[in-house]
Each structure stands twice: as structure tokens, then as C-alpha cells.
Design a protein around this motif. Structure first.
Motif, mmCIF file in Angstrom:
data_model
loop_
_atom_site.group_PDB
_atom_site.id
_atom_site.type_symbol
_atom_site.label_atom_id
_atom_site.label_comp_id
_atom_site.label_asym_id
_atom_site.label_seq_id
_atom_site.Cartn_x
_atom_site.Cartn_y
_atom_site.Cartn_z
ATOM 1 N N TYR A 35 14.645 48.712 29.463
ATOM 2 C CA TYR A 35 14.178 49.674 28.464
ATOM 3 C C TYR A 35 15.475 50.954 28.424
ATOM 4 N N PHE A 59 10.363 46.943 22.579
ATOM 5 C CA PHE A 59 9.067 46.692 23.418
ATOM 6 C C PHE A 59 7.836 47.296 22.404
ATOM 7 N N TYR A 111 1.098 39.096 20.903
ATOM 8 C CA TYR A 111 1.186 39.964 22.113
ATOM 9 C C TYR A 111 -0.454 40.619 21.815
ATOM 10 N N GLY A 139 -1.836 49.360 29.772
ATOM 11 C CA GLY A 139 -0.612 48.338 29.499
ATOM 12 C C GLY A 139 -0.551 47.169 30.389
ATOM 13 N N SER A 140 -1.212 47.286 31.470
ATOM 14 C CA SER A 140 -1.177 46.105 32.702
ATOM 15 C C SER A 140 0.341 46.225 32.945
ATOM 16 N N THR A 141 0.895 47.431 33.215
ATOM 17 C CA THR A 141 2.347 47.456 33.887
ATOM 18 C C THR A 141 2.233 47.229 35.155
ATOM 19 N N ASN A 201 3.634 44.013 36.453
ATOM 20 C CA ASN A 201 5.236 43.697 36.504
ATOM 21 C C ASN A 201 5.560 44.114 37.973
ATOM 22 N N TYR A 242 4.540 35.549 25.043
ATOM 23 C CA TYR A 242 5.980 35.911 25.531
ATOM 24 C C TYR A 242 7.090 34.947 24.874
ATOM 25 N N PHE A 252 14.478 41.064 23.276
ATOM 26 C CA PHE A 252 14.327 42.030 24.178
ATOM 27 C C PHE A 252 14.756 41.647 25.646
ATOM 28 N N MET A 283 9.971 35.497 33.241
ATOM 29 C CA MET A 283 10.775 35.615 32.089
ATOM 30 C C MET A 283 12.280 35.378 32.724
ATOM 31 N N GLU A 337 11.905 39.171 34.729
ATOM 32 C CA GLU A 337 10.472 39.804 34.827
ATOM 33 C C GLU A 337 9.515 38.852 35.336
ATOM 34 N N SER A 362 5.173 39.138 35.066
ATOM 35 C CA SER A 362 3.928 39.662 34.537
ATOM 36 C C SER A 362 2.875 38.796 35.091
HETATM 37 C C1 AVI Z 1 5.492 46.344 30.302
HETATM 38 N N1 AVI Z 1 4.877 45.151 30.699
HETATM 39 C C2 AVI Z 1 3.410 45.505 30.938
HETATM 40 C C3 AVI Z 1 5.049 44.217 29.631
HETATM 41 C C4 AVI Z 1 4.442 42.765 29.830
HETATM 42 O O1 AVI Z 1 3.582 42.350 29.143
HETATM 43 O O2 AVI Z 1 4.440 42.356 31.057
HETATM 44 C C5 AVI Z 1 6.675 43.917 29.335
HETATM 45 C C6 AVI Z 1 6.667 42.602 28.351
HETATM 46 N N2 AVI Z 1 7.664 41.758 28.619
HETATM 47 C C7 AVI Z 1 7.669 40.899 27.704
HETATM 48 N N3 AVI Z 1 6.711 41.189 26.654
HETATM 49 C C8 AVI Z 1 6.296 42.326 27.153
#
Ligand code: AVI
Length: 315
Positions: free
Chosen positions: A34, A42, A51, A157-159, A162, A202, A212, A248, A276, A278
Motif C-alpha cells: 500500500y 487496490f 472481485y 473488507g474482510s481484512t 490477511n 485474484y 498490484f 499470492m 499475501e 487471504s
Molecule cells: C485488503 N484485503 C482484504 C484484500 C484481500 O482480498 O485479501 C487484498 C487483496 N489482495 C488481492 N486482491 C485484494
């Protein structure tokens, strides 16, 4: 509007990057997605056809807003964890007429100040206590100079996905402690579903998620004078069904050596860097995750059961 700052002293990001790249498999801190460009990418991801989380969560909030806000009660303080979701927060604020105060927390002061200036313009009487802080670490709420009955947090956002489940639990414990017994938490939680839907979310056809993911390398180049070439890495994301998470990765396209400050790091062809996780939860999984910290008072889901919004109460 007075802005308070806490706990954002720069921990040594260079050490964090180097430590991650020493691990096997190599990994990079997810938060480095970010920078300004990454935040813009994003925002674009959130509008992609594939998405579904952002629009689905917004629809759940919109369709059920009267009932959702009834869980907050009168004269509450609303704490927003990460203040990037101005549409969603406006919806809540518009339906909380007795709101005592709004406490947006964000690590980026520019972001916080800008979104709150816009909000203040439309809600002149609103008491806003912006706090620049890393909400994933210990922080203290600002002193509220107005009588209130309860504190309720919002984490959309379901953060939460992560974090690994273990880290998600310690994070939730910390939020419950900070906001206190009986505090509420309105949280967005993405649900387990068919692998093809998750993989597409994704791996969008416009390649925005790939951009991203790769942008993390440009951000690192700028931050710690590294020399990653994004053309020598490729994006890979997939749903790992065994552990219930999207992973990811960035895949090195050739044998290469990267300079990072005073260090040289070797990458073999096809070697991956994890960028990442998720995690996706079933309603039962998530109930188990919060057990002993929060009671789940109410769950709202969309018709296709893609996403959930849950109201939790701290025990
Ligand atoms: C911020 N977060 C909830 C997103 C997710 O879906 O995990 C980040 C993201 N990574 C790839 N697309 C979106």
C-alpha cells in the motif's frame, strides 16, 4: 479537527524485508502493497467484475442497514479500523443519529485527514477524533469529551483474512481489550466458496491484481534502494483448499541476484516469494476463531452466500 499520533515510529522496515527474504520460502510484508500506487490499484481491484467482496459487502450493509445499526445502540462511539471505506462508513453514520463520536484510525495521516475533511463537510455536528496509528499493534483510544454509552468498532473488507488465524485471534483479543467488555465489532468476513470464483477474484482478466502484486517490488526499490526488475517476476495467486486461503506469490522468471541496501539476495528460476494470504472462513470456522473473545450476535449474508457481515459482542 485535532489529529493524535501513536505507535507509528518506523520499525526497521529494511530488517523486516531482509528477514523475510532469508526465510524459505521467501516472503515480503503484505503491508508493503500500500504505497500511493498500490492503494490506487487496490481501489481499482475493488471495482473489478471478478472481485466480488467489496460490492457484496456494500450490498449487505445497504440492504440491512436499519437492523445492523440497531445493534450499535444509542450514544455510541464508532471506531473505524483503517479508514479507507468512506462509502460504507457514511452509510453507518447516516443511520446512527445519536452517535457520540467517530474515531477513524489509519496509519496514513494524509488519507485520514482527507477523508475526514470530506465527511466533516457533510456532517457538521459530528465529533471526529482522528487517530494516526497502526491499529494492528497496541493503541489507546483518544479521550472522548462527550458522554457515551458504548464503544463499537467497524472492520470491513474482510481484512481480517490477511492475518493467519493465530494472528487474527491475537488481533481480535487486542481490539476487544481496547474497546472494552460489551463493546461491539461489526466485521466483514469473506466466506469459503467454489475454488473457481476465488481463483478468478485474484487473477482478474485485466491484470490489475498482477500489477498490484508486482508493485510491491517497486515500492521496496523506492523504500530501501533495492533493484528489483518487475519484468523478471510474475504474479501467481490460487486458493489453497487444504488450508482455506488464497496465496499470492511472485515467481522469479530467471536465476537472478538482487541488491537490497548492502545485501545481495539470490533467486533461482521459478523460486517464489509469498506476498499475501487471504483466508476464507465458513461461518462455523469464524465462530470458532472468535470463541472466548466475542459472541457472534448476528450474521448477515448475501443471497449467494459469498460474503458475511457479522456483529460481535466482546465477552
Ligand atoms: C485488503 N484485503 C482484504 C484484500 C484481500 O482480498 O485479501 C487484498 C487483496 N489482495 C488481492 N486482491 C485484494
Amino acid at each position: 479537527m485535532q489529529v493524535k499520533t501513536q505507535n507509528t515510529h518506523h520499525e526497521d522496515i529494511l530488517d523486516e524485508i531482509k528477514d523475510g527474504l532469508k526465510k524459505s520460502p521467501k516472503r515480503l510484508p503484505t503491508k508493503l502493497f500500500y504505497d500511493e500506487k498500490g492503494s490506487q490499484l487496490f481501489d481499482k481491484i475493488c471495482e473489478l467484475d471478478e472481485y466480488y467482496p467489496t460490492r457484496t459487502e456494500l450490498k449487505i450493509l445497504d440492504d440491512n442497514i436499519e437492523e445492523i445499526t440497531s445493534y450499535f445502540g444509542d450514544d455510541c462511539v464508532l471506531v473505524e479500523l483503517g479508514s479507507g471505506s468512506s462509502v460504507k462508513i457514511r452509510l453507518l453514520i447516516d443511520h446512527l443519529p445519536t452517535l457520540a463520536a467517530y474515531v477513524p484510525i489509519d496509519i496514513s495521516s494524509e488519507h485520514l485527514l482527507y477523508s475526514n475533511k470530506c465527511l466533516k463537510a457533510d456532517h457538521t455536528g459530528l465529533n471526529i477524533y482522528p487517530l494516526v496509528a497502526d491499529y494492528t499493534k497496541q493503541f489507546a483510544l483518544p479521550k472522548i469529551n462527550k458522554k457515551y454509552k458504548n464503544i463499537d468498532a467497524f472492520y470491513p473488507g474482510s481484512t481480517i483474512g490477511n492475518f493467519t488465524p493465530e494472528k487474527a485471534r491475537s488481533f481480535l483479543k487486542r481490539i476487544a481489550n481496547t474497546c472494552g467488555k460489551n463493546s461491539g465489532l461489526l466485521i466483514g468476513v469473506d466466506l469459503k466458496k467454489e475454488k473457481s470464483i476465488l481463483d478468478a477474484a485474484y487473477n482478474d482478466s485485466k491484470g490489475i491484481t498482477a500489477e498490484f502484486n508486482l508493485n510491491i517490488l517497486n515500492h521496496i526499490n523506492a523504500l530501501v534502494s533495492a533493484d528489483f526488475d518487475i519484468n523478471k517476476f510474475s504474479h501467481r495467486a490460487f486458493f489453497n483448499e487444504d488450508v482455506g486461503r488464497i496465496e499470492m506469490h511472485l515467481i522469479s522468471q530467471e536465476n537472478q541476484e538482487i541488491n537490497i541496501a548492502d545485501k545481495v539476495i539470490s533467486f533461482a528460476k521459478d523460486e517464489n516469494i509469498l506476498t499475501e494470504y487471504s483466508y476464507k472462513y465458513s461461518l462455523q470456522d469464524f465462530n470458532k476463531l472468535v470463541e472466548g473473545i466475542y459472541d457472534v450476535e448476528k450474521i448477515w449474508v448475501d443471497d449467494n452466500r459469498l460474503f458475511s457481515v457479522q456483529f460481535l459482542r466482546a465477552i
